[in-house]
Enzyme design. Sequence first.
Site, PDB file in Angstrom:
ATOM      1  N   ARG A   1       0.620  -1.463   0.204  1.00  0.00           N
ATOM      2  CA  ARG A   1       0.073  -0.194   0.096  1.00  0.00           C
ATOM      3  C   ARG A   1       0.765   1.359   0.113  1.00  0.00           C
ATOM      4  O   ARG A   1       0.401   2.386  -0.154  1.00  0.00           O
ATOM      5  CB  ARG A   1      -1.092  -0.136   1.025  1.00  0.00           C
ATOM      6  CG  ARG A   1      -2.315  -0.508   0.685  1.00  0.00           C
ATOM      7  CD  ARG A   1      -3.379  -0.256   1.967  1.00  0.00           C
ATOM      8  NE  ARG A   1      -3.133  -1.007   2.874  1.00  0.00           N
ATOM      9  CZ  ARG A   1      -2.807  -0.655   4.344  1.00  0.00           C
ATOM     10  NH1 ARG A   1      -2.450   0.534   4.506  1.00  0.00           N
ATOM     11  NH2 ARG A   1      -2.878  -1.516   5.161  1.00  0.00           N
TER      12      ARG A   1
ATOM     13  N   TYR B   1     -15.324  17.824 -15.419  1.00  0.00           N
ATOM     14  CA  TYR B   1     -15.554  16.222 -15.693  1.00  0.00           C
ATOM     15  C   TYR B   1     -16.566  15.828 -14.585  1.00  0.00           C
ATOM     16  O   TYR B   1     -16.428  16.081 -13.547  1.00  0.00           O
ATOM     17  CB  TYR B   1     -13.982  15.653 -15.137  1.00  0.00           C
ATOM     18  CG  TYR B   1     -13.971  14.106 -15.624  1.00  0.00           C
ATOM     19  CD1 TYR B   1     -14.052  13.396 -16.743  1.00  0.00           C
ATOM     20  CD2 TYR B   1     -14.207  13.433 -14.385  1.00  0.00           C
ATOM     21  CE1 TYR B   1     -14.329  12.153 -16.981  1.00  0.00           C
ATOM     22  CE2 TYR B   1     -14.279  11.991 -14.210  1.00  0.00           C
ATOM     23  CZ  TYR B   1     -14.312  11.505 -15.445  1.00  0.00           C
ATOM     24  OH  TYR B   1     -14.440   9.925 -15.470  1.00  0.00           O
TER      25      TYR B   1
ATOM     26  N   ASP C   1      -6.476  20.455 -13.995  1.00  0.00           N
ATOM     27  CA  ASP C   1      -6.582  19.286 -14.518  1.00  0.00           C
ATOM     28  C   ASP C   1      -6.627  19.417 -15.822  1.00  0.00           C
ATOM     29  O   ASP C   1      -7.380  19.943 -16.666  1.00  0.00           O
ATOM     30  CB  ASP C   1      -8.192  18.680 -14.139  1.00  0.00           C
ATOM     31  CG  ASP C   1      -8.389  17.377 -14.768  1.00  0.00           C
ATOM     32  OD1 ASP C   1      -7.661  16.922 -15.829  1.00  0.00           O
ATOM     33  OD2 ASP C   1      -9.644  16.940 -14.716  1.00  0.00           O
TER      34      ASP C   1
ATOM     35  N   LYS D   1      -5.732   8.409 -19.419  1.00  0.00           N
ATOM     36  CA  LYS D   1      -5.866   8.970 -20.870  1.00  0.00           C
ATOM     37  C   LYS D   1      -4.588   9.087 -21.612  1.00  0.00           C
ATOM     38  O   LYS D   1      -3.899   7.920 -21.988  1.00  0.00           O
ATOM     39  CB  LYS D   1      -6.674  10.511 -20.633  1.00  0.00           C
ATOM     40  CG  LYS D   1      -7.838  10.244 -19.807  1.00  0.00           C
ATOM     41  CD  LYS D   1      -9.099   9.350 -20.013  1.00  0.00           C
ATOM     42  CE  LYS D   1      -9.907   9.039 -18.904  1.00  0.00           C
ATOM     43  NZ  LYS D   1     -10.597  10.241 -18.352  1.00  0.00           N
TER      44      LYS D   1
HETATM   45  C1  LIG Z   1     -10.928  10.617 -16.910  1.00  0.00           C
HETATM   46  C2  LIG Z   1     -11.002  11.928 -16.284  1.00  0.00           C
HETATM   47  C3  LIG Z   1     -11.172  12.150 -14.631  1.00  0.00           C
HETATM   48  C4  LIG Z   1     -11.132  10.883 -13.995  1.00  0.00           C
HETATM   49  O1  LIG Z   1      -9.995   9.860 -14.240  1.00  0.00           O
HETATM   50  P1  LIG Z   1     -10.123   8.006 -14.253  1.00  0.00           P
HETATM   51  O2  LIG Z   1      -8.802   7.759 -14.542  1.00  0.00           O
HETATM   52  O3  LIG Z   1     -11.282   7.822 -15.008  1.00  0.00           O
HETATM   53  O4  LIG Z   1     -10.603   7.990 -12.796  1.00  0.00           O
HETATM   54  C5  LIG Z   1     -10.900  13.189 -14.490  1.00  0.00           C
HETATM   55  N1  LIG Z   1     -10.566  14.531 -15.397  1.00  0.00           N
HETATM   56  C6  LIG Z   1     -10.804  14.470 -16.608  1.00  0.00           C
HETATM   57  C7  LIG Z   1     -10.897  15.510 -17.262  1.00  0.00           C
HETATM   58  C8  LIG Z   1     -10.994  13.248 -17.151  1.00  0.00           C
HETATM   59  O5  LIG Z   1     -11.039  12.909 -18.613  1.00  0.00           O
END
Ligand SMILES: *Cc1c(COP(=O)(O)O)cnc(C)c1O
Length: 386
Positions: A56, A108, A181, A206
């Site tokens: 962990r 998001y 983000d 992503k």
């Molecule tokens: C996909 C995404 C998230 C969340 O991430 P996960 O890996 O799916 O938990 C947060 N912000 C944006 C802009 C995203 O595209």
Amino acid sequence: MAKPGSNRRPSPATRIAQALRYIDEDTGAIIPPIQLTATYARDADYKNRKPYYYKRDGGPTTEQAEAVIADLEDAADSLLFSSGMSAASAVIEQLAAGAHVVIPRVMYHGVLMQFRRYEAKGRLRLSTYDAGNLDQMAAAVLRGDTALVWAETPNNPDWAVTDIAAAAKIAHDAGALLLTDCTATPPCATKALALGADISFHSATKYLNGHSDITAGVLSTNATNAMWEDFFEIRKLQGTVLQAFDAWLLLRGMRTLFLRYDRSTKSAVTLAHHLEGHPGIVSVLYPGLPSHPGHEVAKRQTGGQYGGMLSILVKGSEQTAIDVARFCEVFFPATSLGGVESLIEHRKTVSGEGFPVDPRLLRLSIGIEDVADLIADLEQALDRAK
Ligand SMILES: *Cc1c(COP(=O)(O)O)cnc(C)c1O
């Protein structure tokens, strides 16, 4: 005498392609092993050999992936989580009870839902602004009271662009921190910390991973302070560290980040120009188009690497938009983004009722396929759906 030619620092594209020129000390292997152990034996003096105790806390494979991202982000440290949402949730969990946070009105959907859950339980106070609107952001910030400003840029699902340096000034003038983000424009394009963000968040699911086969999230910072230690503690206590096998896949995926992202950007620019003015489309939302209100800031913040995310508003009804998505034969009808394969999604269906999004909006993630195939696919789908 100094040795000739020995002090040239390779560029980020070279460093990431080689995962920081990894060479295994014991074997000479140039690919890191996947360290799957759940626990670590102590040495003869009953001391820990390495800063690892238990799975962990993290482990060497995850740390190698973190080192690559920290290098790419020009960060002092990066922490990888088992998903973007667990990284975002660690930030939210860390906030003091009753803290005031400023977030985009639309963003998001998972992060928005998590903020709203905390608000509904009385644990946080929220104010919102329209993404990209700095006047609204400044008006929402409470001097001396706001703990955090959250900026998603470019922002789901219309890709509104926030000027990160200007947002940092607004947050800092009020004594708040800025988190960005920039999942849709990874750190090969946008260096959020250098522009003034205190915490850079990415869903590594992503572009960073790029192959739609893991979920991962990462936080990066140049201020490794008590708050940063708390993120580590939360990750450890909740067990949300990115596990070794997924970290290894992420390392593998990141080696081609520059190539993949450049190809996606080029194809998205071509596709966006092709679709703008198309008789079956009301508008194309893409920061790479001069018609997009965030174009100039995006150009500056990405160095012209706008990424592969765009949305289209289809002429007709909600059903017309759904039909376009389901008639596609090359685009996958699936959510997510930033993978090598192109995706198309009807945003309203995916984000659910109650989320403010135009019912005619389709979100496109442009992968690395031949752009001629992507254009032909959308053309035939638009034609069948009309
Ligand atoms: C996909 C995404 C998230 C969340 O991430 P996960 O890996 O799916 O938990 C947060 N912000 C944006 C802009 C995203 O595209």
